[in-house]
Write a protein that holds these residues in place. Structure first.
Motif, short mmCIF file in Angstrom:
data_model
loop_
_atom_site.label_atom_id
_atom_site.label_comp_id
_atom_site.label_asym_id
_atom_site.label_seq_id
_atom_site.Cartn_x
_atom_site.Cartn_y
_atom_site.Cartn_z
N ARG A 81 10.15 58.93 21.42
CA ARG A 81 10.10 59.31 22.85
C ARG A 81 10.95 58.36 23.70
O ARG A 81 11.71 58.80 24.56
N THR A 82 10.83 57.07 23.44
CA THR A 82 11.45 56.06 24.32
C THR A 82 12.85 55.64 23.88
O THR A 82 13.61 55.10 24.68
N GLY A 83 13.17 55.84 22.59
CA GLY A 83 14.48 55.44 22.10
C GLY A 83 14.56 53.97 21.72
O GLY A 83 15.66 53.47 21.48
N ARG A 84 13.42 53.28 21.62
CA ARG A 84 13.41 51.86 21.23
C ARG A 84 12.31 51.63 20.21
O ARG A 84 11.19 52.12 20.37
N PRO A 85 12.58 50.89 19.13
CA PRO A 85 11.59 50.71 18.07
C PRO A 85 10.25 50.17 18.57
O PRO A 85 10.22 49.24 19.38
N PHE A 86 9.18 50.80 18.11
CA PHE A 86 7.81 50.35 18.39
C PHE A 86 7.48 50.30 19.88
O PHE A 86 6.60 49.55 20.30
N THR A 87 8.15 51.08 20.66
CA THR A 87 7.94 51.07 22.11
C THR A 87 7.21 52.33 22.55
O THR A 87 7.67 53.44 22.31
N GLY A 88 6.05 52.13 23.18
CA GLY A 88 5.29 53.24 23.71
C GLY A 88 4.25 53.82 22.79
O GLY A 88 3.64 54.85 23.11
N ASP A 89 4.01 53.17 21.64
CA ASP A 89 2.97 53.69 20.74
C ASP A 89 2.03 52.57 20.32
O ASP A 89 2.23 51.40 20.63
N PHE A 90 0.99 52.93 19.58
CA PHE A 90 -0.06 51.98 19.23
C PHE A 90 0.47 50.85 18.35
O PHE A 90 0.06 49.68 18.53
N ALA A 91 1.34 51.16 17.40
CA ALA A 91 1.84 50.14 16.48
C ALA A 91 2.54 49.01 17.21
O ALA A 91 2.52 47.85 16.77
N LEU A 129 9.03 51.29 9.36
CA LEU A 129 9.20 52.50 8.54
C LEU A 129 10.15 53.49 9.20
O LEU A 129 11.25 53.74 8.72
N ALA A 130 9.72 54.07 10.32
CA ALA A 130 10.49 55.10 11.01
C ALA A 130 9.94 55.25 12.43
O ALA A 130 8.82 54.80 12.72
N PRO A 131 10.68 55.86 13.33
CA PRO A 131 10.17 56.07 14.69
C PRO A 131 8.90 56.91 14.69
O PRO A 131 8.75 57.83 13.88
N GLY A 132 7.97 56.59 15.60
CA GLY A 132 6.77 57.39 15.79
C GLY A 132 7.03 58.51 16.78
O GLY A 132 7.87 58.38 17.67
N MET A 133 6.31 59.60 16.64
CA MET A 133 6.52 60.78 17.48
C MET A 133 6.52 60.46 18.98
O MET A 133 7.45 60.81 19.70
N HIS A 134 5.48 59.78 19.43
CA HIS A 134 5.35 59.53 20.86
C HIS A 134 5.66 58.07 21.23
O HIS A 134 5.39 57.65 22.35
N GLY A 135 6.24 57.35 20.27
CA GLY A 135 6.67 55.98 20.50
C GLY A 135 8.18 55.91 20.59
O GLY A 135 8.79 56.34 21.56
N ILE A 159 1.75 47.68 20.02
CA ILE A 159 0.86 46.78 20.75
C ILE A 159 0.69 45.47 20.01
O ILE A 159 0.93 44.38 20.56
N LEU A 160 0.28 45.54 18.75
CA LEU A 160 0.09 44.32 17.97
C LEU A 160 1.41 43.63 17.67
O LEU A 160 1.50 42.39 17.74
N LEU A 161 2.45 44.41 17.37
CA LEU A 161 3.74 43.80 17.03
C LEU A 161 4.29 42.98 18.19
O LEU A 161 4.61 41.79 18.04
N TYR A 162 4.42 43.58 19.37
CA TYR A 162 5.04 42.86 20.48
C TYR A 162 4.13 41.76 21.03
O TYR A 162 4.62 40.73 21.50
N ARG A 163 2.82 41.95 20.96
CA ARG A 163 1.91 40.89 21.36
C ARG A 163 2.08 39.67 20.46
O ARG A 163 2.10 38.52 20.93
#
Length: 238
Positions: free
Chosen positions: A58-68, A49-55, A70-74
């Protein structure tokens, strides 16, 4: 894979102003449009959808550093698309193989809710990404949620009513820009398949609207279809 992505895009004034505010509160955050991440010539393009506030914001990489993430990269790691399953930092040496991740909207929206005009404005970037993806031999699109699904169809000039969103639904895409390209190239090759999943957000996973098993079933289908597609493209050994 090349695209028209602009790291300093400010075309959506509401989003640009919001990022300015976030940068004041969090000076160490990326707080800019977030580029796609992954293999430059993938077979699978994941659309969030869009970058998360603290994901990603914050990190500048999709789905990195937030809860969403975890399941995606696993799940990406389990199915051979990622070098490891964690994704806490953009400096973690994570690599994606045959997979790339992008978002329908490149900037963090307030309350994680982009407005329709912002989705349309940002769609040119997604359209360029999908065009490059197809040109480089990509065939599988995975939409995480209804907005990503709709944005992907918009980028291809296809009508949402012809391809309704539903978790686990698989759409063989035809017409629109796909047909235009086929006519231009004198071929019917280069088709895309769109796979739908509920978004791997904290809300969806904690309410069990999306379970690990449900998510893995989507990836199992993608991998099975990609294996068939690759086998068809391989030349005969004799």
């Amino acid at each position: 894979m090349q695209s028209t992505f602009l790291a300093d895009c400010r075309q959506c004034q509401r989003l640009a102003n919001f990022l300015d505010e976030v940068k004041v509160c969090h000076p160490d955050y990326h707080a800019r449009p977030v580029p796609a991440f992954g293999d430059i010539a993938p077979k699978l393009l994941v659309i969030g959808l869009a970058p998360g506030m603290h994901g990603a914001n914050r990190t500048g990489r999709p789905f990195t550093g937030d809860f969403a993430g975890i399941l995606l990269y696993r799940t990406l790691h389990k199915f051979g698309f990622a070098s490891h399953e964690g994704s806490a930092s953009a400096d973690d040496n994570l690599q994606l193989m045959n997979c790339r991740i992008t978002n329908a909207v490149k900037c963090l929206p307030p309350q994680n809710k982009p407005e329709p005009g912002e989705i349309r404005q940002c769609n040119r970037y997604l359209a360029a990404e999908i065009a490059d993806f197809r040109k480089d031999g990509g065939t599988a699109l995975l939409a995480l949620g209804a907005i990503a699904h709709q944005a992907g169809l918009m980028a291809l000039g296809l009508k949402v009513r012809d391809y309704p969103f539903g978790h686990g639904t698989v759409h063989a895409l035809q017409g629109g820009l796909i047909a235009d390209d086929a006519a231009h190239n004198g071929s019917k090759s280069g088709g895309l398949t769109l796979y739908d999943s509920y978004h791997c957000s904290r809300y969806n996973t904690q309410t069990r609207r999306l379970t690990t098993e449900m998510f893995e079933q989507v990836f199992a289908k993608i991998c099975a279809d990609l294996a068939i597609d690759i086998a068809i493209q391989l030349p005969d050994s004799d």
